[in-house]
Design a protein around this motif. Structure first.
Motif, short mmCIF file in Angstrom:
data_model
loop_
_atom_site.label_atom_id
_atom_site.label_comp_id
_atom_site.label_asym_id
_atom_site.label_seq_id
_atom_site.Cartn_x
_atom_site.Cartn_y
_atom_site.Cartn_z
N LEU A 117 3.70 50.89 -1.50
CA LEU A 117 3.42 52.15 -2.31
C LEU A 117 4.37 51.85 -3.58
N PRO A 118 5.70 51.25 -3.36
CA PRO A 118 6.54 51.24 -4.66
C PRO A 118 5.93 50.34 -5.81
N TYR A 119 5.04 49.33 -5.44
CA TYR A 119 4.48 48.50 -6.31
C TYR A 119 3.52 49.23 -7.17
N PHE A 120 2.52 50.08 -6.60
CA PHE A 120 1.64 50.85 -7.27
C PHE A 120 2.20 51.83 -8.30
N VAL A 121 3.18 52.41 -7.73
CA VAL A 121 4.20 53.72 -8.54
C VAL A 121 4.90 52.78 -9.56
N LEU A 122 5.33 51.75 -9.44
CA LEU A 122 5.75 50.82 -10.56
C LEU A 122 4.90 50.54 -11.61
N GLY A 123 3.74 50.23 -11.14
CA GLY A 123 2.62 50.07 -12.30
C GLY A 123 2.08 51.41 -12.91
N LEU A 124 2.39 52.43 -12.43
CA LEU A 124 2.21 53.71 -13.23
C LEU A 124 3.20 54.16 -14.08
N CYS A 125 4.50 53.62 -13.81
CA CYS A 125 5.56 53.56 -14.62
C CYS A 125 5.42 52.69 -15.86
N MET A 126 4.87 51.61 -15.82
CA MET A 126 4.88 50.78 -17.02
C MET A 126 4.23 50.92 -18.17
N ARG A 127 4.71 50.40 -19.09
CA ARG A 127 4.09 50.75 -20.22
C ARG A 127 3.88 49.13 -20.97
#
Length: 402
Positions: free
Chosen positions: A198-208
């Motif tokens: 899950l953290p990798y998916f959430v990281l992608g959500l947070c990236m620009r």
């Protein structure tokens, strides 16, 4: 992704378009341009294609890696970053996801339907090819490659939550740490992997978009070489990272024979190490259009279909000849896996299997009352062009980095 024991530089490459803005990255696979005339960003298609090649190569290495220490080390390194890379890209392209009816329809037709079809197909395949009539078909217990579709469905549904909380990444890491110390979670929906990745998916959500540019600089590409060499050295048996059980993110610490507290510790350690290797991988992904760029739109096809060949090889003993367990055999297996998945990502294969991977299914859904208003908001485009831009599951297909 296994059920065992995917001129350079930041100056000349345009920023990838942001979902939710006026720029679209959801054009027809392989076309190189969207229905509105805006071009796809080649970087992400290149990344998806190269990652799916590594996924297939890793799967085909698994039956022969035990006879080569170098292959075991390479296998561990590849498994450290190919899934995080796919998941980060999936999260990045999920930033605009909400509960709008048309997006929910694409989620169902692009993820749920392929999950049901391939979960059933893989189970029937094992019954017939492996002569295992007792193998059960269970939609609640993803088998082999289908776990990623199940995970992506859950992650996408929870996207509005991660967009609403104040500190999404620390929260996701906390959930993953708790999951790694909870053997009672069980196998339903493969929740261990869903929560630990899950953290990798959430990281992608947070990236620009600019975050991807940071790792595509020349200095990062140069530094990535000693990083990968060091990772290979650490993974060399009996090195520190000789075991791969932790990299699957499939089991709790107790199930891996470690004390409970090792789960949260390893979750944080692996997150840092895997993220570093993923950044190095992104640094070497070309940003310009390559001969394989168009294949990046068909990675879901390559991902789900190559598993049948891989499993048939295991069931029928294709990997048993001793010649495949030497250096020449390892090279041959690697080339075969790369060529196979490249073919399975191609346009002809997409045309044959599109009815399963991207079904339209207008008959199954009510008409969205707001859709005509959204169509008017797009301007007076030709009906054929609007239909091409809203093809069922097209956006989901591109966001699935499998």
């Amino acid at each position: 992704m296994t059920d065992s024991p995917r001129p350079n530089g930041h100056h000349g490459t345009p920023l990838p378009p942001s979902p939710g803005t006026g720029t679209s990255t959801t054009d027809t696979p392989g076309s190189g341009a969207s229905g509105s005339g805006k071009r796809r960003d080649a970087f992400f298609d290149n990344a998806k294609y190269l990652a799916i090649v590594l996924v297939a190569v890793g799967h085909f290495w698994e039956p022969i890696k035990d006879d080569s220490q170098f292959l075991q080390a390479a296998y561990a390194v590849v498994y450290a970053f190919h899934m995080p890379a796919f998941i980060i890209i999936s999260g990045f392209f999920s930033r605009s996801f909400d509960m709008r009816p048309d997006r929910l329809r694409r989620l169902i037709t692009g993820i749920v339907v392929p999950y049901i079809v391939f979960e059933t197909a893989y189970s029937l395949f094992k019954r017939v090819v492996d002569s295992d009539p007792q193998h059960e078909i269970s939609l609640l217990d993803p088998w082999y490659l289908t776990w990623f579709l199940c995970a992506l469905f859950i992650w996408r549904l929870t996207t509005p939550i991660w967009k609403a909380v104040r500190h999404p990444l620390p929260l996701a890491l906390g959930i993953a740490m708790l999951a790694s110390a909870s053997p009672q979670i069980g196998n339903d929906l493969d929740l261990q992997r869903v929560l630990q990745f899950l953290p990798y998916f959430v990281l992608g959500l947070c990236m620009r978009p600019e975050h991807f540019h940071l790792v595509r600089r020349r200095s990062v590409r140069i530094l990535s070489v000693p990083v990968f060499v060091s990772a290979l050295a650490l993974a060399w048996p009996p090195g520190v990272l000789g075991g791969t059980g932790w990299l699957y993110h499939r089991d709790s610490a107790q199930e891996l024979g470690a004390p409970w507290w090792a789960g949260p510790v390893m979750t944080l350690v692996l997150f840092g190490c895997c993220l570093l290797l993923t950044a190095c991988f992104f640094a070497w992904v070309p940003g310009r259009h390559m001969w394989f760029t168009a294949l990046g739109a068909g990675t879901l096809y390559g991902y789900l279909l190559h598993g049948f060949v891989m499993r048939a090889g295991e069931y029928r003993g294709w990997f048993e000849p001793s010649v495949l367990h030497g250096p020449a055999g390892a090279v041959a297996v690697t080339v075969f896996a790369a060529v196979l998945v490249t073919f399975l990502c191609s346009r002809p294969v997409q045309r044959v299997f599109r009815f399963v991977m991207e079904p339209r299914m207008e008959w199954a859904f009510k008409r969205d009352a707001a859709e005509p208003a959204r169509g008017r908001g797009q301007g007076e485009k030709p009906a054929k062009q609007r239909a091409g831009e809203t093809r069922e599951a097209r956006e989901t297909q591109e966001q699935v980095s499998a």
